[in-house]
Design a protein around this motif. Structure first.
Motif, PDB file in Angstrom:
ATOM      1  N   ALA A  65       0.869  -1.180   0.000  1.00 45.50           N
ATOM      2  CA  ALA A  65       0.000   0.000   0.000  1.00 45.50           C
ATOM      3  C   ALA A  65       0.902   1.225   0.000  1.00 45.50           C
ATOM      4  CB  ALA A  65      -0.910   0.002   1.220  1.00 45.50           C
ATOM      5  N   SER A  66       1.263   1.675  -1.189  1.00 45.36           N
ATOM      6  CA  SER A  66       2.077   2.887  -1.337  1.00 45.36           C
ATOM      7  C   SER A  66       2.088   3.259  -2.802  1.00 45.36           C
ATOM      8  CB  SER A  66       3.525   2.649  -0.870  1.00 45.36           C
ATOM      9  OG  SER A  66       4.333   2.130  -1.917  1.00 45.36           O
ATOM     10  N   VAL A  67       2.573   4.445  -3.123  1.00 50.69           N
ATOM     11  CA  VAL A  67       2.816   4.743  -4.526  1.00 50.69           C
ATOM     12  C   VAL A  67       4.220   4.243  -4.886  1.00 50.69           C
ATOM     13  CG1 VAL A  67       1.139   6.604  -4.698  1.00 50.69           C
ATOM     14  CG2 VAL A  67       3.491   7.136  -3.989  1.00 50.69           C
ATOM     15  N   THR A  69       7.223   5.283  -5.375  1.00 52.41           N
ATOM     16  CA  THR A  69       8.441   5.631  -4.646  1.00 52.41           C
ATOM     17  C   THR A  69       8.660   4.708  -3.449  1.00 52.41           C
ATOM     18  OG1 THR A  69       8.187   7.911  -5.365  1.00 52.41           O
ATOM     19  CG2 THR A  69       9.669   7.539  -3.524  1.00 52.41           C
ATOM     20  N   GLU A  73      12.009   2.639  -2.655  1.00 52.47           N
ATOM     21  CA  GLU A  73      12.705   2.586  -1.363  1.00 52.47           C
ATOM     22  C   GLU A  73      12.933   1.133  -0.954  1.00 52.47           C
ATOM     23  OE1 GLU A  73      11.708   5.322   1.730  1.00 52.47           O
ATOM     24  OE2 GLU A  73      11.743   3.793   3.282  1.00 52.47           O
ATOM     25  N   PHE A 227      10.667  -1.619   8.128  1.00 54.31           N
ATOM     26  CA  PHE A 227       9.546  -2.334   8.752  1.00 54.31           C
ATOM     27  C   PHE A 227       8.386  -2.430   7.779  1.00 54.31           C
ATOM     28  CE2 PHE A 227       5.888  -3.086  11.406  1.00 54.31           C
ATOM     29  CZ  PHE A 227       6.366  -3.978  12.348  1.00 54.31           C
ATOM     30  N   TYR A 228       7.845  -1.268   7.393  1.00 51.06           N
ATOM     31  CA  TYR A 228       6.648  -1.262   6.545  1.00 51.06           C
ATOM     32  C   TYR A 228       6.905  -1.945   5.205  1.00 51.06           C
ATOM     33  CZ  TYR A 228       2.502   0.623   4.194  1.00 51.06           C
ATOM     34  OH  TYR A 228       1.313   0.760   3.521  1.00 51.06           O
ATOM     35  N   PRO A 248      -4.963  -2.148   1.036  1.00 53.22           N
ATOM     36  CA  PRO A 248      -5.739  -1.083   0.392  1.00 53.22           C
ATOM     37  C   PRO A 248      -6.820  -1.730  -0.469  1.00 53.22           C
ATOM     38  CG  PRO A 248      -3.672  -1.396  -0.765  1.00 53.22           C
ATOM     39  CD  PRO A 248      -3.682  -2.389   0.366  1.00 53.22           C
TER      40      PRO A 248
ATOM     41  N   ALA B  65       0.500   7.947   1.257  1.00 53.40           N
ATOM     42  CA  ALA B  65      -0.101   6.806   0.569  1.00 53.40           C
ATOM     43  C   ALA B  65       0.439   5.548   1.231  1.00 53.40           C
ATOM     44  CB  ALA B  65       0.255   6.828  -0.911  1.00 53.40           C
ATOM     45  N   SER B  66      -0.261   5.097   2.272  1.00 48.22           N
ATOM     46  CA  SER B  66       0.113   3.866   2.977  1.00 48.22           C
ATOM     47  C   SER B  66      -1.012   3.520   3.925  1.00 48.22           C
ATOM     48  CB  SER B  66       1.406   4.046   3.784  1.00 48.22           C
ATOM     49  OG  SER B  66       1.137   4.542   5.095  1.00 48.22           O
ATOM     50  N   VAL B  67      -1.010   2.328   4.480  1.00 51.43           N
ATOM     51  CA  VAL B  67      -1.936   2.049   5.566  1.00 51.43           C
ATOM     52  C   VAL B  67      -1.288   2.489   6.882  1.00 51.43           C
ATOM     53  CG1 VAL B  67      -3.223   0.248   4.361  1.00 51.43           C
ATOM     54  CG2 VAL B  67      -1.193  -0.380   5.702  1.00 51.43           C
ATOM     55  N   THR B  69       0.231   1.336   9.469  1.00 52.26           N
ATOM     56  CA  THR B  69       1.566   0.931   9.923  1.00 52.26           C
ATOM     57  C   THR B  69       2.654   1.826   9.332  1.00 52.26           C
ATOM     58  OG1 THR B  69       0.777  -1.323  10.165  1.00 52.26           O
ATOM     59  CG2 THR B  69       3.137  -1.041  10.101  1.00 52.26           C
ATOM     60  N   GLY B  70       2.421   2.325   8.120  1.00 53.34           N
ATOM     61  CA  GLY B  70       3.383   3.251   7.519  1.00 53.34           C
ATOM     62  C   GLY B  70       3.529   4.513   8.355  1.00 53.34           C
ATOM     63  N   GLU B  73       5.512   3.732  11.416  1.00 54.69           N
ATOM     64  CA  GLU B  73       6.947   3.731  11.126  1.00 54.69           C
ATOM     65  C   GLU B  73       7.465   5.166  11.056  1.00 54.69           C
ATOM     66  OE1 GLU B  73       8.558   0.951   8.367  1.00 54.69           O
ATOM     67  OE2 GLU B  73       9.814   2.446   7.378  1.00 54.69           O
ATOM     68  N   ARG B  97       3.548  -3.466  18.404  1.00 56.74           N
ATOM     69  CA  ARG B  97       4.039  -3.097  17.068  1.00 56.74           C
ATOM     70  C   ARG B  97       4.982  -1.890  17.151  1.00 56.74           C
ATOM     71  NH1 ARG B  97       0.155  -3.295  11.922  1.00 56.74           N
ATOM     72  NH2 ARG B  97       0.350  -5.482  12.519  1.00 56.74           N
ATOM     73  N   ILE B 101       8.784  -1.805  15.715  1.00 51.96           N
ATOM     74  CA  ILE B 101       9.280  -0.793  14.769  1.00 51.96           C
ATOM     75  C   ILE B 101      10.496  -0.073  15.353  1.00 51.96           C
ATOM     76  CG2 ILE B 101       8.731   1.371  13.580  1.00 51.96           C
ATOM     77  CD1 ILE B 101       5.806   0.395  13.404  1.00 51.96           C
ATOM     78  N   GLY B 205      -5.675   2.883   2.801  1.00 50.23           N
ATOM     79  CA  GLY B 205      -4.667   3.257   1.819  1.00 50.23           C
ATOM     80  C   GLY B 205      -4.104   4.656   2.013  1.00 50.23           C
ATOM     81  N   TYR B 228      10.647   7.616   1.823  1.00 46.96           N
ATOM     82  CA  TYR B 228       9.227   7.681   1.455  1.00 46.96           C
ATOM     83  C   TYR B 228       8.392   8.385   2.527  1.00 46.96           C
ATOM     84  CZ  TYR B 228       4.685   6.006  -0.238  1.00 46.96           C
ATOM     85  OH  TYR B 228       3.402   5.924  -0.712  1.00 46.96           O
ATOM     86  N   PHE B 229       8.710   8.122   3.797  1.00 49.13           N
ATOM     87  CA  PHE B 229       7.940   8.718   4.895  1.00 49.13           C
ATOM     88  C   PHE B 229       8.666   9.903   5.528  1.00 49.13           C
ATOM     89  CE2 PHE B 229       6.329   4.211   5.038  1.00 49.13           C
ATOM     90  CZ  PHE B 229       5.013   4.501   4.692  1.00 49.13           C
TER      91      PHE B 229
END
Lengths: 389, 389
Positions: A65-67, A69, A73, A227-228, A248, B65-67, B69-70, B73, B97, B101, B205, B228-229
Motif C-alpha cells: 500500500a504505497s505509490v 516511490t 525505497e 519495517f513497513y 488497500p 499513501a500507505s496504511v 503501519t506506515g 513507522e 508493534r 518498529i 490506503g 518515502y515517509f
C-alpha cells in the motif's frame, strides 16, 4: 468552457492515467474484511497474475500500500547493508531518485550518467564495471522505462553484464511493467518495482515488488532498518494467503480487474498495442516537424517526449490543451523543465485518444503561432493504425 | 444463503469499516492529474480540514499513501537518532508493534507493560519516569485507542507527565482519531498517526501524520534513514500545495468527502454519537451476561471486546455471524486470540447496525448453546438510543 474542471477530460500524462470504466466501477465496491475469505481469493489471484505478468516462476511479487516511490525505497532498504557500494545508471529524473534513496540509506553510491534522452548504453556499463573487481558493486540499479526522458533501457543486454559483475540487478519498472515486455526470470532480474497507476490503469496507491530467490536470501541477512516495506514480513504472511498489514482494499479490487482485463486482451497483444500507440504518436510528432526527445532505438512505449518549438513555452501548450480541450499533457522534469512536453500513451487507450490529442494539439500549436501543415499529424497517426489493424 | 459472498454484508470490525455510499461513490470518480489545479484544491482542503480535526494550529498534518503501519513507522524513523532511548506504553498488540518498529530502527526500547484490557495508568508512567533523569527517554510512544484490547488511553493525563520528562509525546491514534476527542496542541502531542479506514470511513490506503513544531525541528536533525515517509519532503512540498510523490487520488476523493461529512455532522456530534454507540454495545453485551474486556473507565468509543462464553469458541461466533447473517465481527489478537471477539462501532453508522448486530448475535449464541434472556440485548441497546435521541 473548461472541460477539465468537470472531470470530463482526458489524461494523456504518463500516469496517473485515465482509468477505464470497468476499473473505476469496482473501485466503489463495498469494503470487505482484509482478513476474510473473499479478500484472500482476490489477494491470491492478484499475486498469481502478477507473477505471470512479471514472468517469474521462481521469484515472488509483493503488493504494497504505497505509490511507486515506496517500492523504489524497498529496492534499496531490503537488500543492502550500510556502506555497501551500488551503481545507479542515471538517464533521467527517476535514476536520480534512486541515487537519493540510496544516499538516504547510507549506501556508497556511484552514478553512471547518460545523456538525457539516450538509453543506458550496455557497452559503457561494461566498460565502467570492468574497472572494478567483481563484486565491488553489491547492486546495479536502473530504470526499465525512464518516464522523465521517455526512453526504454535494454534490460536484456544489461543483464549479463551486471550478473557477470556479481551484483544484484535492481530495476524500476514502475512505468514500464505490463506495457513493455519484461522477463524477470529469463533476464535474471533480482528486484523490480512497479505501480498500479501506470499501464495497469488503476488509481495510484498500490506498488509492487518482484523479488528473486537470491534477493530474498540477501534480505534475510541485510541490516538496513525497515519495517513497513520489509519483504520478510510480506514473505511470511503471503504463505498464509494474507498481506502482513491492512490492505488497500478498493485498490486491490481495481488491480484484480486490471489483471483480468490484461489477460482477456492477452499480455502480448497488450504490449503490441503499446508499440502501435508509440509509433502513431512518434509519427504524428514528426509530421508536425517537431523534435522527439528520444531516438527511435530506445523510444518508450508509454510516453513520448517532444521538444517545444522555438519561441513557444511547453507550459503554454499544456495550458491551452487543458483549457480548450480538457486534454492533460505533462511537462519536463529537472533539466528538461521548460524545454519539453510529454504525451503519455499507456494503459487501456487506443486510436481514438491519439486522434483527438493530435487534432487538438494542431489547433493549440496554430493558436500559439507555430507553422506546420494542418492535418498532417492526424493523418500520420491514422496511417500507423491502418497498417496495424 | 451466504450473504457475505455477495458483498451484501455489514462490517462490524474495527476497520476497515462499511464505507458510506457518498464516499464509495466518489471513490470511482475519474482520475485527475495530481500536479494539476483540481487536485491542489482537494489536497489543500484535506490538509486544512485535518488540522481542524487534529486540533492543531501550530502543527502540520501530512498525508501518506500507505496504511496505518506506515504512519507508525514514520513516528519512529523521522524523529529519533540511532541508539536513542524510548519508552513504549504497551497495553495491546499495537503497542507491541511500536516496540517492533523502534527495535527495527535500532532504538533502545523499554516497554512499560500494562494488563491487557486496562489503560496505561498515568501514575505508573509517572513512577517509571521518575526513576530516570529527565531526558533519558527521547520519546514516549503510546496508543490513543488500542484496537486489540478495546481501550482508550488518557492522553490528557499522560501529557504533562511525558512533557515534564522532556520526551517527545508520540501517539498512535489510528483507530481513535475523529471518533474520540483529540487535542493536538492543547495536549502537546508531538507526533500522531491516523488512518483513512477507521472512523474516517474511507477505504484503507491513506495514513496521516500530525507533527508539532518541536517534532519537525527534531526531524531536521535526526539521522535515521528514511525517504518515502520523510516528513521533511512533505513539509517542503506542501508549501507549494503539492504532495512530494504521486498521490493516491481516489483515496483523496474519499478523504475529502469524509471530512465534508464530518463537518456537516459537526465534530462534536460525531464524537458524541460514538459514545452512544459504545454505550449501546456495552449495555447490550452486559444484558447478555457476557464479560467485557475493558473497564467502563477506559472503554473504547470505536470497538468493544467481549470474552466468549465458556465452552464456545469466538471463532464459531464469528463464523456463524458471517455465514448466517453476513455480519462480520473480529477475533482477538496475540494473548486474546481464541478468547475474545470484538465488535467495531465506528464511522458513519448508527442504531440500525447495532440493533441488527445484537439481534443476530442472540440467534448465533442460542444456536451455539449459550443460555440467556432472548431479546434482552436489543432492548438494552434500544434504551441507550432512546435516552440519547
Amino acid at each position: 468552457m473548461d472541460r477539465f474542471l468537470n472531470d470530463n477530460h482526458m489524461l494523456m500524462i504518463p500516469g496517473p492515467i485515465t482509468v477505464p470504466p470497468r476499473i473505476l466501477r469496482v473501485n466503489s465496491r463495498p469494503m470487505i474484511n482484509h482478513r476474510g475469505p473473499i479478500f484472500q481469493k482476490i489477494h491470491e489471484y492478484c499475486v498469481d497474475g502478477l507473477k505471470k505478468i512479471f514472468k517469474t516462476d521462481e521469484g515472488e511479487v509483493y503488493i504494497f500500500a504505497s505509490v511507486g516511490t515506496g517500492a523504489m525505497e524497498a529496492c534499496v532498504s531490503n537488500f543492502f547493508n550500510r556502506d555497501d557500494r551500488v551503481l545507479v545508471l542515471v538517464n533521467g529524473n527517476f535514476g536520480q531518485r534512486f541515487v537519493q534513496i540510496a544516499n538516504a540509506y547510507g549506501l556508497n553510491v556511484d552514478a553512471l550518467e547518460f545523456v538525457w534522452g539516450q538509453y543506458a548504453d550496455p557497452e559503457k556499463v561494461k566498460d565502467h564495471l570492468s574497472k572494478y573487481p567483481k563484486g565491488t558493486y553489491k547492486g546495479v540499479l536502473v530504470q526499465h522505462n525512464e518516464t522523465s526522458t521517455a526512453i526504454l533501457n535494454d534490460l536484456e543486454k544489461l543483464s549479463p553484464i551486471i550478473k557477470e559483475h556479481g551484483a544484484l540487478f535492481v530495476v524500476d519498472s514502475i512505468s514500464g511493467m505490463v506495457a513493455a515486455p519484461f522477463e524477470m526470470d529469463k533476464w535474471k532480474v533480482d528486484v523490480v518495482a512497479a505501480a498500479s497507476q501506470k499501464a495497469f490503469g488503476c488509481p495510484p496507491g498500490i506498488s509492487l515488488l518482484g523479488v528473486s530467490k537470491e534477493a530474498l536470501n540477501r534480505a534475510n541477512n541485510a541490516n538496513l532498518p525497515r519495517f513497513y516495506f520489509d519483504v520478510r514480513k510480506y514473505h511470511e504472511s503471503y504463505k498464509k494467503g494474507q498481506p502482513p498489514f491492512t490492505a488497500p482494499i478498493s485498490l486491490y479490487f481495481s488491480l484484480e480487474e486490471s489483471i483480468k482485463m490484461i489477460f482477456e486482451e492477452g499480455l502480448d497483444n497488450f504490449q503490441k498495442r503499446h508499440i502501435v500507440l508509440r509509433d502513431s504518436v512518434r509519427s504524428a510528432v514528426k509530421a508536425l516537424g517537431l523534435k522527439l526527445v528520444s531516438d527511435d532505438s530506445c523510444a518508450s512505449p508509454v510516453v513520448t517526449g517532444v521538444f517545444s518549438p522555438e519561441g513557444i513555452s511547453p507550459q503554454d501548450i499544456i495550458n491551452t490543451m487543458r483549457k480548450d480541450f480538457g486534454i492533460v499533457l505533462a511537462g519536463g522534469q529537472s533539466q528538461f523543465k521548460g524545454k519539453i512536453f510529454r504525451i503519455g500513451h499507456l494503459g487501456f487507450i487506443g486510436a481514438t485518444e491519439i486522434f483527438s490529442t493530435f487534432a487538438a494539439l494542431e489547433l493549440t500549436l496554430d493558436k500559439l503561432g507555430y507553422k506546420f501543415e494542418k492535418g498532417a499529424s492526424v493523418k500520420a497517426a491514422q496511417k500507423v493504425f491502418e497498417e496495424n489493424m
